[in-house]
Design a protein around this motif. Structure first.
Motif, PDB file in Angstrom:
ATOM      1  N   GLU A  27      47.507  32.618  44.180  1.00  0.00           N
ATOM      2  CA  GLU A  27      47.232  31.296  44.752  1.00  0.00           C
ATOM      3  C   GLU A  27      48.590  30.766  45.011  1.00  0.00           C
ATOM      4  O   GLU A  27      49.402  30.745  44.112  1.00  0.00           O
ATOM      5  CB  GLU A  27      46.252  30.201  43.783  1.00  0.00           C
ATOM      6  N   GLY A  85      47.032  26.023  47.818  1.00  0.00           N
ATOM      7  CA  GLY A  85      45.726  26.348  47.241  1.00  0.00           C
ATOM      8  C   GLY A  85      45.004  27.731  47.968  1.00  0.00           C
ATOM      9  O   GLY A  85      43.983  28.074  47.684  1.00  0.00           O
ATOM     10  N   ARG A 123      44.263  31.424  48.563  1.00  0.00           N
ATOM     11  CA  ARG A 123      43.996  32.500  47.578  1.00  0.00           C
ATOM     12  C   ARG A 123      43.881  33.802  48.503  1.00  0.00           C
ATOM     13  O   ARG A 123      43.375  33.851  49.510  1.00  0.00           O
ATOM     14  CB  ARG A 123      42.996  32.585  46.643  1.00  0.00           C
TER      15      ARG A 123
END
Length: 162
Positions: A81, A85, A87
């Motif tokens: 990550e 934010g 991923r």
């Protein structure tokens, strides 16, 4: 020309395989001590949507030292990550155990002493990246290209427990 549906069968197979392997993967994660902090090792590193070179690239990082949090380990791949934010999966060879951080929030100061006291040495803006050293009592040593001081752990993404 790439058919936009050409990846669907692979995605279905991957989801079934992940579901079947989940208990084993979770046990492995506990053994590997995830989550943990890493940073990009190279000037260019690709984040993919799955753990394999056949999966499409969803982000390319073009700077060495970008902090990442490893959430899962699968062979030579790491589910990571980034500070925003996002991923995805990266090859372990593109990651380093060097802990870096990125300043978040507002302009903050690098202080002279490890408890946050002492004179203000530098002001750092959001988005500035640096190497993180020891963190104690809410303050971390922070090195931005040789400009060293102590910064509040809460002001840096990549400090403290992942």
């Amino acid at each position: 020309m790439i058919n936009r549906y050409s990846r669907a069968p692979a995605a279905v197979i991957a989801s079934v395989a992940c579901a079947l392997l989940a208990p084993t993967a979770l046990a492995q994660d506990a053994e590997d001590g995830v989550p943990y902090w890493v940073s990009t090792r190279k000037d260019t590193a690709n984040m993919r949507v799955g753990p394999g070179r056949e999966y499409r690239i969803n982000w390319t990082y073009t700077r060495k030292g970008v902090p990442m949090k490893v959430l899962r380990v699968m062979g030579g791949w790491r589910l990571v990550e980034d500070p925003d934010g996002a991923r995805g999966w990266m090859l372990a060879q593109f990651l380093s155990r060097d802990q870096t951080g990125i300043v978040k929030g507002t302009i903050t100061g690098l202080r002279e002493n490890k408890d946050g006291s002492g004179r203000l040495l530098w002001r750092v803006a959001p988005g500035v990246m640096g190497k993180i050293g020891d963190c104690k009592a809410g303050w971390c040593s922070f090195d931005v290209d040789g400009r060293k001081g102590y910064i509040k752990a809460t002001a840096v993404w990549g400090a403290g427990k992942p």
